[in-house]
Design a protein around this motif. Structure first.
Motif, PDB file in Angstrom:
ATOM      1  N   UNK A   1      29.943  25.346  27.922  1.00 36.33           N
ATOM      2  CA  UNK A   1      30.288  25.173  26.502  1.00 36.33           C
ATOM      3  C   UNK A   1      29.290  24.255  25.803  1.00 36.33           C
ATOM      4  N   UNK A   2      29.128  24.457  24.494  1.00 35.05           N
ATOM      5  CA  UNK A   2      28.253  23.572  23.714  1.00 35.05           C
ATOM      6  C   UNK A   2      29.040  22.332  23.260  1.00 35.05           C
ATOM      7  N   UNK A   3      28.397  21.492  22.458  1.00 33.86           N
ATOM      8  CA  UNK A   3      29.030  20.228  22.027  1.00 33.86           C
ATOM      9  C   UNK A   3      30.285  20.466  21.204  1.00 33.86           C
ATOM     10  N   UNK A   4      30.336  21.623  20.554  1.00 32.40           N
ATOM     11  CA  UNK A   4      31.508  21.942  19.730  1.00 32.40           C
ATOM     12  C   UNK A   4      32.641  22.539  20.567  1.00 32.40           C
ATOM     13  N   UNK A   5      32.412  22.680  21.882  1.00 32.87           N
ATOM     14  CA  UNK A   5      33.452  23.212  22.764  1.00 32.87           C
ATOM     15  C   UNK A   5      33.474  24.733  22.808  1.00 32.87           C
ATOM     16  N   UNK A   6      32.419  25.387  22.329  1.00 28.72           N
ATOM     17  CA  UNK A   6      32.359  26.861  22.348  1.00 28.72           C
ATOM     18  C   UNK A   6      31.508  27.332  23.525  1.00 28.72           C
ATOM     19  N   UNK A   7      31.915  28.462  24.140  1.00 32.25           N
ATOM     20  CA  UNK A   7      31.058  29.095  25.148  1.00 32.25           C
ATOM     21  C   UNK A   7      29.694  29.330  24.521  1.00 32.25           C
ATOM     22  N   UNK A   8      28.619  28.924  25.197  1.00 30.33           N
ATOM     23  CA  UNK A   8      27.305  29.019  24.528  1.00 30.33           C
ATOM     24  C   UNK A   8      26.179  29.462  25.457  1.00 30.33           C
ATOM     25  N   UNK A   9      26.291  29.101  26.743  1.00 32.56           N
ATOM     26  CA  UNK A   9      25.206  29.397  27.685  1.00 32.56           C
ATOM     27  C   UNK A   9      25.822  29.964  28.953  1.00 32.56           C
ATOM     28  N   UNK A  10      25.263  31.076  29.460  1.00 28.68           N
ATOM     29  CA  UNK A  10      25.721  31.573  30.760  1.00 28.68           C
ATOM     30  C   UNK A  10      24.531  31.644  31.697  1.00 28.68           C
TER      31      UNK A  10
END
Ligand code: GLN
Length: 285
Positions: free
Chosen positions: A270-279
Motif C-alpha cells: 500500500x502507498x502512504x494513503x493506504x491504497x494498494x499501489x505496488x505489486x
C-alpha cells in the motif's frame, strides 16, 4: 513612461495568491509558496525569514504571470520546470508524467529487496528518470538501465541524470523491451500507464497536462502491465523480481496477471494513503 506599481510584501503576495487559488487547487498555499520561491529564486526558509520584504516590480510581474497560468490549470511543476522526488530535484516538462509521492512507495520497496550489491536493474517507461535515478543514487553499486518510448522523455531523463551526477545508469529509447540489451536483470521496475480510457479523473487537475500515452492503457488499464510481466520473464534471472505501480483498485488484477505468467511470492504493497499501489513478484524458475 514609467508606471508606479505598488508591490506587495512576501506575506501579502502569498496571502493574496492563496486566496486566488483557493477554489482552483487542492493545495493553494503550497502552490503560492512554491511559485513565489521560484520567482525569487530563493530557498524555502526565505519567506518565513523575510515576510515584510517587498517584491520588486519585475518579480511581482513574473509572479502574477505564473499565477494566471496556474489559474488556467497548468501544473505547478510545469510552471517551475521541476519537482522533488525522493528528496532529489527533477526537471519536468510536458513530455512525461510529473513524479508523484505515490511512486516513492515503489522506490522504498525496491531498496528493501534482498538482491546483490551489484544488482542489475531495469526501469521501463522511466519518464523523468525519477525511479531509476533515485535507485541509482541510493545504491551506487547497482547498475541501472532506464528506457522510455518517447525521445523527449529520454532527453529529459538524461538531463536529470547529469544534474544529479549519476554515473551508474544508462538511459535509452526503447518501446518497452525492444532496445534493452539482452541480459538478465535482478530487478525490473515500472510505473507504466494503467488508467482506463474513460476514467473521469483524466479530465481533472494536473493529469490534463500530462501525455495520455503515459497514463492510459487498454484492457481496463492492464495492457502494458501484462506486456511487461510476460516479456520480463526473458530478461529476469531466476530469483529476480518484477515490481510495478498500479491503480488503487488493481492489486488483485495485477496479482492474477503475475500468477498466470508463473511468478511466485506475489505481494501487493500500500502507498502512504493506504491504497494498494505496488505489486511485486519473483521469477521462480
Ligand atoms: N498515479 C497516476 C494518477 O493517478 C497515474 C500514473 C500512471 O498511469 N502510471 O494520476
Amino acid at each position: 513612461m514609467t508606471t508606479n506599481v505598488t508591490c506587495p510584501s512576501n506575506a501579502q503576495a502569498l496571502a493574496w495568491a492563496t486566496k486566488l487559488l483557493a477554489n482552483l487547487s487542492d493545495s493553494p498555499k503550497l502552490d503560492a509558496e512554491v511559485l513565489l520561491l521560484h520567482v525569487l529564486d530563493r530557498p524555502r526558509s526565505y519567506l518565513f525569514t523575510w515576510p515584510e520584504e517587498v517584491l520588486s516590480e519585475q518579480h511581482y510581474a513574473k509572479y502574477k504571470e505564473l499565477l494566471e497560468k496556474r489559474c488556467e490549470g497548468l501544473p505547478v511543476a510545469h510552471l517551475t520546470g521541476e519537482r522533488e522526488f525522493w528528496s532529489l530535484p527533477f526537471y519536468v516538462n510536458n513530455s512525461t508524467l510529473i513524479p508523484r509521492p505515490d511512486t516513492e512507495t515503489l522506490v522504498e520497496q525496491a531498496l528493501a529487496l534482498e538482491i546483490p550489491n551489484d544488482a542489475k536493474v531495469l526501469d521501463l517507461g522511466t519518464g523523468t528518470g525519477a525511479i531509476a535515478l533515485s535507485l541509482a543514487s541510493e545504491m551506487p553499486k547497482w547498475q541501472l538501465w532506464a528506457v522510455d518510448y518517447s525521445d523527449d522523455a529520454v532527453l529529459l531523463a538524461k538531463k536529470n541524470q547529469q544534474r544529479l551526477d549519476i554515473t551508474n545508469a544508462t538511459i535509452l529509447q526503447s518501446d518497452w523491451f525492444t532496445n534493452v540489451p539482452k541480459q538478465r536483470f535482478d530487478l525490473i521496475v515500472s510505473n507504466p500507464p494503467y488508467i482506463e480510457e474513460n476514467d473521469v479523473h483524466l479530465s481533472q487537475g494536473d493529469v490534463r497536462f500530462e501525455p495520455l500515452s503515459a497514463l492510459v492503457a487498454p484492457e481496463q488499464g492492464y495492457a502494458d502491465i501484462r506486456h511487461i510481466a510476460k516479456n520480463a520473464l526473458d530478461y529476469l534471472m531466476i530469483g529476480g523480481y518484477i515490481m510495478v505501480e498500479h491503480g488503487y483498485d488493481q492489486g488483485v488484477g495485477v496479482q492474477e496477471i503475475f500468477a498466470q505468467m508463473g511468478y511466485g511470492n506475489i505481494l501487493t504493497i500500500k502507498d502512504m494513503a493506504g491504497c494498494d499501489r505496488v505489486t511485486l513478484a519473483q521469477k521462480l524458475q
